[in-house]
Design an enzyme around this catalytic site. Structure first.
Site, PDB file in Angstrom:
ATOM      1  N   LEU A 238      40.810  29.364  32.902  1.00  0.00           N
ATOM      2  CA  LEU A 238      39.482  30.063  32.396  1.00  0.00           C
ATOM      3  C   LEU A 238      38.909  30.859  33.549  1.00  0.00           C
ATOM      4  O   LEU A 238      37.979  30.317  33.933  1.00  0.00           O
ATOM      5  CB  LEU A 238      38.683  28.675  31.768  1.00  0.00           C
ATOM      6  CG  LEU A 238      39.358  27.828  30.821  1.00  0.00           C
ATOM      7  CD1 LEU A 238      38.303  26.802  30.127  1.00  0.00           C
ATOM      8  CD2 LEU A 238      39.881  28.917  29.684  1.00  0.00           C
ATOM      9  N   HIS A 239      39.733  31.777  33.907  1.00  0.00           N
ATOM     10  CA  HIS A 239      39.350  32.608  35.147  1.00  0.00           C
ATOM     11  C   HIS A 239      37.565  32.959  34.982  1.00  0.00           C
ATOM     12  O   HIS A 239      36.944  32.694  36.049  1.00  0.00           O
ATOM     13  CB  HIS A 239      39.942  33.856  35.042  1.00  0.00           C
ATOM     14  CG  HIS A 239      41.602  33.680  35.112  1.00  0.00           C
ATOM     15  ND1 HIS A 239      42.138  33.445  36.396  1.00  0.00           N
ATOM     16  CD2 HIS A 239      42.228  33.769  34.205  1.00  0.00           C
ATOM     17  CE1 HIS A 239      43.328  33.434  36.168  1.00  0.00           C
ATOM     18  NE2 HIS A 239      43.582  33.454  34.892  1.00  0.00           N
TER      19      HIS A 239
END
Length: 310
Positions: A238-239
């Site tokens: 989940l950058h």
């Protein structure tokens, strides 16, 4: 209670951008979402803008959505492959009942900066084309913006080339303008965003939670998990929401300040962020770089945000 942070988000809405936007709408105690700009990146601008508007409308958020750059400053557009044809994988949202805001993203940033001088923060989780254009058109912005937080770069390694991260690879000329602008800059790159790989128990908790944010995030995460298993694509990292956490929950991170050079050329080094570890350049730091993250603390914050905690 501290005052809320006036925030402009700049996104190229694919899957993890969608998670970030949904999370941001749940942070109303910490941020005032002034507006959202769309930029080309994960997919073409027509898709990133439509995804953003449809998502914001689905979530019941009234933040205006502005359409930004359709191509990088000096290069053809390079899109991703892991977000599917539309950018949201196989997630389908109802068409928004409202239209895009008038004016481009540069106007959004400029007006927001004048409205909140010295307080405005920007969260940029796509290529930096819109941000660089705003800085070119309005050279007074560095004196008005408090901080720009980007999801991009890495001081070690890459995911687009051996040395380059996708967002900065897409428009390295824009990234160099931002890094050299004099704005206070926080870089949240692959050094931390690759660490919290999505655990199954987090997915299960989000899926069991209620509300439109949990609903759409669960569907996006489901696609991201199947994407890896079925297509051999990226791990479900989940950058972008990790970059949001650096703004609203900075205690989760360890930061170090460096002068960071942005390389614009080279087969492998295009978009590479090179930290001056040994002060060879004799230049003052231009970026606060996230170098470590409390992974367990991040997941606790994430599931609590969606009402899905233990």
């Amino acid at each position: 209670m501290p005052s809320r942070i006036p925030l402009v988000m700049d996104v190229d809405t694919g899957t993890d951008d969608a998670v970030c936007i949904a999370a941001a709408t749940l942070c109303a105690d910490r941020i005032e979402l002034v507006g959202i700009g769309a930029v080309c990146g994960n997919v073409e601008i027509e898709k990133t803008a439509r995804n953003t508007l449809d998502l914001i409308d689905f979530l019941g958020c009234d933040a205006p959505v502005h359409v930004g750059a359709s191509r990088p400053l000096a290069r053809p557009l390079c899109t991703a492959v892991s977000h599917g044809t539309t950018g949201l994988g196989d997630v389908v949202l109802p068409a928004a009942r409202r239209g895009f805001a008038e004016g481009g993203v540069t106007e959004l940033i400029h007006e927001a900066a004048k409205q909140h001088p010295g307080r405005l923060e920007i969260l940029a989780v796509g290529p930096l084309t819109n941000i660089a254009t705003a800085l070119i058109e309005h050279p007074e912005l560095p004196s008005l913006i408090k901080r720009i937080t980007i999801m991009g770069g890495a001081i070690r390694g890459g995911n687009m080339t051996l040395a380059s991260e996708f967002n900065l690879y897409c428009d390295p000329e824009a990234a160099r303008i931002v890094f050299e602008s004099g704005c206070a800059l926080t870089m949240v790159g692959l050094d931390v965003t690759l660490k919290p790989e999505l655990p199954r128990h987090v997915f299960d908790r989000i899926r069991a939670a209620s509300g439109p944010q949990a609903d759409v995030v669960a569907r996006v995460l489901d696609f991201m998990m199947r994407r890896k298993d079925e297509f051999g694509a990226d791990d479900p990292n989940l950058h972008d929401v990790i970059a949001l956490a650096a703004i609203v929950k900075p205690s989760l991170f360890r930061f170090e300040s460096y002068y960071v050079h942005l390389e614009t050329g080279g087969e492998v080094t295009r978009g590479m962020t090179i930290a001056d570890f040994n002060n060879v350049s004799k230049r003052p730091p231009n970026a606060r770089v996230a170098v470590d993250i409390d992974v367990d603390g991040f997941w606790d914050w994430f599931v609590d945000l969606f009402g899905a905690g233990r």
